[in-house]
Design a protein around this motif. Structure first.
Motif, PDB file in Angstrom:
ATOM      1  N   PHE A 140       3.707  18.210  -1.701  1.00  0.00           N
ATOM      2  CA  PHE A 140       3.412  18.054  -3.133  1.00  0.00           C
ATOM      3  C   PHE A 140       4.448  17.156  -3.767  1.00  0.00           C
ATOM      4  O   PHE A 140       5.637  17.452  -3.749  1.00  0.00           O
ATOM      5  N   VAL A 141       3.954  16.057  -4.316  1.00  0.00           N
ATOM      6  CA  VAL A 141       4.860  15.059  -4.886  1.00  0.00           C
ATOM      7  C   VAL A 141       4.569  14.949  -6.379  1.00  0.00           C
ATOM      8  O   VAL A 141       3.402  14.834  -6.797  1.00  0.00           O
ATOM      9  N   HIS A 142       5.638  15.014  -7.174  1.00  0.00           N
ATOM     10  CA  HIS A 142       5.444  15.003  -8.621  1.00  0.00           C
ATOM     11  C   HIS A 142       5.097  13.594  -9.104  1.00  0.00           C
ATOM     12  O   HIS A 142       5.576  12.601  -8.560  1.00  0.00           O
ATOM     13  N   ILE A 143       4.293  13.539 -10.155  1.00  0.00           N
ATOM     14  CA  ILE A 143       3.851  12.256 -10.703  1.00  0.00           C
ATOM     15  C   ILE A 143       5.027  11.340 -11.057  1.00  0.00           C
ATOM     16  O   ILE A 143       4.935  10.124 -10.898  1.00  0.00           O
ATOM     17  N   SER A 144       6.153  11.902 -11.472  1.00  0.00           N
ATOM     18  CA  SER A 144       7.297  11.050 -11.841  1.00  0.00           C
ATOM     19  C   SER A 144       7.822  10.293 -10.611  1.00  0.00           C
ATOM     20  O   SER A 144       8.276   9.153 -10.719  1.00  0.00           O
ATOM     21  N   ASP A 145       7.748  10.921  -9.446  1.00  0.00           N
ATOM     22  CA  ASP A 145       8.189  10.238  -8.224  1.00  0.00           C
ATOM     23  C   ASP A 145       7.179   9.159  -7.792  1.00  0.00           C
ATOM     24  O   ASP A 145       7.557   8.099  -7.303  1.00  0.00           O
ATOM     25  N   ILE A 146       5.897   9.457  -8.005  1.00  0.00           N
ATOM     26  CA  ILE A 146       4.863   8.448  -7.715  1.00  0.00           C
ATOM     27  C   ILE A 146       5.067   7.214  -8.603  1.00  0.00           C
ATOM     28  O   ILE A 146       5.005   6.072  -8.138  1.00  0.00           O
ATOM     29  N   VAL A 147       5.358   7.468  -9.875  1.00  0.00           N
ATOM     30  CA  VAL A 147       5.566   6.368 -10.815  1.00  0.00           C
ATOM     31  C   VAL A 147       6.777   5.543 -10.378  1.00  0.00           C
ATOM     32  O   VAL A 147       6.734   4.306 -10.342  1.00  0.00           O
ATOM     33  N   ARG A 148       7.853   6.234 -10.000  1.00  0.00           N
ATOM     34  CA  ARG A 148       9.059   5.506  -9.586  1.00  0.00           C
ATOM     35  C   ARG A 148       8.760   4.626  -8.368  1.00  0.00           C
ATOM     36  O   ARG A 148       9.184   3.477  -8.290  1.00  0.00           O
ATOM     37  N   ALA A 206       0.856  -1.192   0.000  1.00  0.00           N
ATOM     38  CA  ALA A 206       0.000   0.000   0.000  1.00  0.00           C
ATOM     39  C   ALA A 206       0.887   1.235   0.000  1.00  0.00           C
ATOM     40  O   ALA A 206       1.762   1.380   0.854  1.00  0.00           O
ATOM     41  N   LEU A 207       0.656   2.093  -0.992  1.00  0.00           N
ATOM     42  CA  LEU A 207       1.448   3.321  -1.108  1.00  0.00           C
ATOM     43  C   LEU A 207       0.549   4.499  -0.735  1.00  0.00           C
ATOM     44  O   LEU A 207      -0.465   4.740  -1.417  1.00  0.00           O
ATOM     45  N   ARG A 208       0.891   5.172   0.330  1.00  0.00           N
ATOM     46  CA  ARG A 208       0.082   6.329   0.749  1.00  0.00           C
ATOM     47  C   ARG A 208       0.585   7.571   0.031  1.00  0.00           C
ATOM     48  O   ARG A 208       1.570   8.182   0.435  1.00  0.00           O
ATOM     49  N   TYR A 209      -0.105   7.903  -1.072  1.00  0.00           N
ATOM     50  CA  TYR A 209       0.294   9.072  -1.859  1.00  0.00           C
ATOM     51  C   TYR A 209      -0.042  10.340  -1.085  1.00  0.00           C
ATOM     52  O   TYR A 209      -1.115  10.445  -0.466  1.00  0.00           O
ATOM     53  N   PHE A 210       0.841  11.338  -1.201  1.00  0.00           N
ATOM     54  CA  PHE A 210       0.511  12.666  -0.689  1.00  0.00           C
ATOM     55  C   PHE A 210      -0.093  13.481  -1.855  1.00  0.00           C
ATOM     56  O   PHE A 210      -0.767  12.894  -2.687  1.00  0.00           O
ATOM     57  N   ASN A 211       0.073  14.799  -1.887  1.00  0.00           N
ATOM     58  CA  ASN A 211      -0.631  15.596  -2.913  1.00  0.00           C
ATOM     59  C   ASN A 211       0.121  15.536  -4.241  1.00  0.00           C
ATOM     60  O   ASN A 211       1.163  16.170  -4.388  1.00  0.00           O
ATOM     61  N   ILE A 212      -0.439  14.791  -5.183  1.00  0.00           N
ATOM     62  CA  ILE A 212       0.274  14.592  -6.453  1.00  0.00           C
ATOM     63  C   ILE A 212      -0.037  15.743  -7.412  1.00  0.00           C
ATOM     64  O   ILE A 212      -1.170  16.231  -7.453  1.00  0.00           O
TER      65      ILE A 212
END
Ligand SMILES: NC(=O)c1ccc[n+]([C@@H]2O[C@H](COP(=O)([O-])OP(=O)(O)OC[C@H]3O[C@@H](n4cnc5c(N)ncnc54)[C@H](O)[C@@H]3O)[C@@H](O)[C@H]2O)c1
Length: 367
Positions: free
Chosen positions: A254-262, A208-214
């Protein structure tokens, strides 16, 4: 033969970027998406940004027959499909319970047949919203304040107190007790806990990945309830001023989509993260007013954001990620630069046209 990933919600913001990266890494990609009109407007085919090399299946994750067909010959399930708005969930809880909770339950019910679906990984995108308020400290002790009372907000006393004395925000780690404050957040917590529980019971490796504000390109600009960077951009695109609640000093990550993908690819390929939860953020707090200023500057406008001095009931004050667990176990290291990534988002926004639905959505707040 390369491995196949099923991405539910693969036509959305996160799912479509994941599809690109899985394809780049040599996976075959199957997308199941119902092209939800709240996100996509009235379209009948996937948006043009969706990778043509991905196999697209139109349909709803709650359609068990279709879902079971989509799971055939799949080794990784990335379950991104969800109803995603905090605010909307408060007047349409049935939809959120059905799509997020029941939809995930139906997926899990199929996956327990390990002979038929011998998947190697299930990735659940969870959310920072399940924490409620972030972590605070008072005299070096961790404290977990509840939401501010309405009376406090009406006085404009924005900061948190513990035992009637000030307490101070800290990076939020994964062991902070969960205090979801919206139906959306409750369904995301339920989704995470259901998947981990079934995963452990049936040996289905779940992360489970808890995303912050993408933030990033392809975020829905017409949906007034999601991503604040997208909402600010859409306001400016339509000749309006961004609106910031409270005094604008509330902190987010705020986390960029590229970091979420990684992070998703790391979770897919490394077994060390199985059966665990991870914060996926930038680890850097930034105020909402600062974000508004950066978006305005990127558009080269000379106005300021409108700061309302009023609060939305249910809003938290500060929450940003402690990413040390993801760093240590997954080897996750965010590397997007906020200023240049916001600029990239704005350049993309300028090529888009999208109605600004913010005022209609927030009429009750006197905007
Ligand atoms: N974007 C963020 O900042 C953020 C933060 C935390 C968590 N998340 C989670 O990440 C995931 C992806 O979010 P996103 O920002 O890409 O959202 P999105 O709205 O852009 O994408 C969701 C996709 O799911 C599809 N969908 C919705 N209901 C469906 C259903 N019943 N059946 C099939 N498809 C359906 C939609 O059509 C859309 O394409 C979600 O689970 C969300 O809760 C997002």
């Amino acid at each position: 033969m390369s491995e196949r990933v099923l991405i539910t919600g693969g036509c959305g913001f996160v799912g479509s970027h994941l599809a690109d990266e899985y394809l780049r890494k040599g996976y075959q990609v199957r997308i199941l998406d119902n092209l939800d009109p709240i996100v996509h407007g009235n379209i009948k085919a996937p948006p043009s940004y969706v990778n043509k090399e991905a196999e697209f299946v139109y349909g709803d994750i709650r359609d068990t027959n279709l879902l079971s067909k989509c799971l055939e010959k799949v080794s990784v399930v990335s379950h991104q499909a969800a109803a995603v708005s905090v605010m909307q969930s408060m007047w349409n809880p049935t939809r959120y319970a059905e799509v997020n909770t029941l939809g995930t339950a139906k997926l899990l019910e199929l996956l327990v047949d390990r002979n038929r679906y011998p998947i190697k990984k299930l990735i659940i995108p969870s959310s920072m919203s399940i924490y409620g308020e972030g972590l605070y400290k008072q005299n070096d002790n961790e404290v977990f304040p509840n939401l501010r009372e309405r009376e406090q907000l009406e006085r404009g006393a924005w900061e948190l107190e513990w035992d009637r004395k000030p307490c101070f925000h800290e990076p939020t780690h994964e062991d902070k007790p969960l205090r979801p404050t919206s139906i959306y957040a409750i369904t995301k917590r339920d989704q995470e806990e259901m998947a981990l529980s079934i995963g452990r019971e049936y040996s289905i490796p779940v992360v489970a990945l808890r995303y912050f504000n993408i933030y990033g390109t392809r975020q829905s600009l017409s949906n007034p309830y999601t991503g604040v960077a997208a909402i600010f951009s859409s306001r400016i695109l339509n000749g309006n001023v961004p609106v910031v609640f409270e005094d604008g000093a509330q902190l987010r990550d705020f986390v960029h989509i590229s970091d979420i993908v990684r992070a998703n690819l790391l979770a897919t390929q490394k077994d060390a993260g199985d059966y665990q939860v991870f914060n996926i953020g930038s680890g850097q707090p930034i105020s909402i007013l600062e974000v508004a200023k950066k978006v305005i500057d990127s558009f080269e406008k000379d106005f300021s954001a409108k700061v309302t001095g009023t609060a939305r009931p249910g809003d938290i004050r500060h929450c940003y990620a402690d990413i040390s667990r993801a760093r240590k176990i997954l080897g996750y290291a965010p590397n997007a630069n906020f200023d240049s990534s916001i600029q990239e988002l704005i350049e993309w926004v300028k090529t888009q046209s999208a109605p600004d639905n913010f005022e209609t959505a927030y009429k009750q707040f006197g905007i």
